[in-house]
Scaffold this active site. Structure first.
Site, PDB file in Angstrom:
ATOM      1  N   GLY A 283       0.773  -1.240   0.000  1.00 14.76           N
ATOM      2  CA  GLY A 283       0.000   0.000   0.000  1.00 14.76           C
ATOM      3  C   GLY A 283       0.804   1.290   0.000  1.00 14.76           C
TER       4      GLY A 283
ATOM      5  N   ASP B 176      -4.969   1.895  10.688  1.00 11.25           N
ATOM      6  CA  ASP B 176      -6.383   1.595  10.890  1.00 11.25           C
ATOM      7  C   ASP B 176      -6.544   1.083  12.325  1.00 11.25           C
ATOM      8  OD1 ASP B 176      -9.042   0.981  10.415  1.00 11.25           O
ATOM      9  OD2 ASP B 176      -8.627  -0.852   9.304  1.00 11.25           O
TER      10      ASP B 176
ATOM     11  N   LYS C 108      -6.986   6.501  10.441  1.00  9.50           N
ATOM     12  CA  LYS C 108      -8.407   6.178  10.640  1.00  9.50           C
ATOM     13  C   LYS C 108      -8.601   5.909  12.127  1.00  9.50           C
ATOM     14  CE  LYS C 108     -10.202   3.258   7.386  1.00  9.50           C
ATOM     15  NZ  LYS C 108     -10.623   1.904   6.946  1.00  9.50           N
TER      16      LYS C 108
HETATM   17  P1  IMP Z   1      -4.183  -2.029  10.605  1.00 11.89           P
HETATM   18  O1  IMP Z   1      -3.241  -3.125  11.024  1.00 11.89           O
HETATM   19  O2  IMP Z   1      -5.602  -2.352  10.915  1.00 11.89           O
HETATM   20  O3  IMP Z   1      -3.760  -0.675  11.125  1.00 11.89           O
HETATM   21  O4  IMP Z   1      -4.170  -1.990   9.037  1.00 11.89           O
HETATM   22  C1  IMP Z   1      -3.028  -1.790   8.356  1.00 11.89           C
HETATM   23  C2  IMP Z   1      -3.141  -2.093   6.884  1.00 11.89           C
HETATM   24  O5  IMP Z   1      -4.476  -2.465   6.465  1.00 11.89           O
HETATM   25  C3  IMP Z   1      -2.815  -0.858   6.112  1.00 11.89           C
HETATM   26  O6  IMP Z   1      -1.418  -0.734   5.944  1.00 11.89           O
HETATM   27  C4  IMP Z   1      -3.556  -1.080   4.818  1.00 11.89           C
HETATM   28  O7  IMP Z   1      -2.748  -1.807   3.930  1.00 11.89           O
HETATM   29  C5  IMP Z   1      -4.774  -1.884   5.210  1.00 11.89           C
HETATM   30  N1  IMP Z   1      -5.965  -0.999   5.321  1.00 11.89           N
HETATM   31  C6  IMP Z   1      -6.533  -0.519   6.440  1.00 11.89           C
HETATM   32  N2  IMP Z   1      -7.590   0.273   6.181  1.00 11.89           N
HETATM   33  C7  IMP Z   1      -7.688   0.309   4.841  1.00 11.89           C
HETATM   34  C8  IMP Z   1      -8.584   0.989   3.925  1.00 11.89           C
HETATM   35  O8  IMP Z   1      -9.510   1.741   4.287  1.00 11.89           O
HETATM   36  N3  IMP Z   1      -8.335   0.773   2.595  1.00 11.89           N
HETATM   37  C9  IMP Z   1      -7.336  -0.028   2.134  1.00 11.89           C
HETATM   38  N4  IMP Z   1      -6.477  -0.661   2.949  1.00 11.89           N
HETATM   39  C10 IMP Z   1      -6.648  -0.504   4.284  1.00 11.89           C
HETATM   40 MG    MG Z   2      -0.455  -1.780   4.255  1.00 12.42          MG
END
Ligand code: IMP
Ligand code: MG
Length: 178
Positions: free
Chosen positions: A42, A101, A129
């Site tokens: 990403g 996120d 987020k």
């Molecule tokens: P986390 O571990 O929940 O913080 O998520 C981390 C990863 O999930 C990010 O680096 C993104 O690759 C993916 N991700 C989280 N939210 C989104 C979104 O709204 N769109 C696309 N990818 C997301």
């Molecule tokens: Mg990612």
């Protein structure tokens, strides 16, 4: 783009903010030869633009993690699919990701990287987020705070698609396939 519900951050706004983050990093890291660690896949678009907005010597490396299957919910399980090519001992490291996120991925990565004795370790994330956070993560360089919506574009995907959009958008919810 028919699949886009709403453009959240238009291209020009995105580009301005990324350039500003680059200027901030250049100021803070002048003479420190920072290592920017991009989290694949990403972050690659963001890192490519950010890098060119940093006017002091720096290096990049990449790590790949997996936390989301093909869906939109975090599994809570973080796996390292690709590790760094180099040692970070004594280096000033900035982890660069597209979005924080739940914070599970970044929390895990920071713990892992801390154990390798970097001189300093900070976080740069394009999107925050916050309503979804499960782990507290300090974001030292942040692009934008966004609401709790699944976003695509500028490197962010849904099921591997939409990374090529030059803006950040909300996907039509009927396309999620829950
Ligand atoms: P986390 O571990 O929940 O913080 O998520 C981390 C990863 O999930 C990010 O680096 C993104 O690759 C993916 N991700 C989280 N939210 C989104 C979104 O709204 N769109 C696309 N990818 C997301
Ligand atoms: Mg990612």
């Amino acid at each position: 783009m028919d699949d886009v519900e709403e453009v959240l951050i238009p291209e020009a706004v995105l580009q301005d903010r990324v350039r500003e983050l680059g200027r901030q990093i250049a100021q803070d890291y002048n003479g420190k030869d920072p290592l920017l660690v991009g989290i694949l896949t990403g972050a690659f678009v963001f890192l490519a633009d950010l890098l060119r907005a940093i006017s002091v010597p720096c290096q990049i490396d990449f790590m790949a993690t997996q936390s989301y299957g093909a869906g939109t919910e975090s599994s809570g399980i973080v796996r390292i699919l690709k590790d760094l090519d180099q040692s970070i001992e004594g280096r000033h490291v900035i982890v660069v990701d597209d979005i924080i996120d739940t914070g599970l991925t970044m929390d895990y990565l920071l713990e892992t990287l801390k154990a390798r004795y970097p001189a300093s370790l900070r976080v740069c994330a394009l999107l925050d987020k916050r309503p979804r956070r499960l782990r507290a993560v300090q974001i030292d360089f942040r692009g934008f705070e966004i609401p709790d919506k699944f976003v695509i574009g500028y490197g962010l995907d849904y099921a591997g698609r939409y990374r090529n959009l030059p803006y950040i958008a909300v996907l039509k919810p009927e396309l999620y396939g829950t």
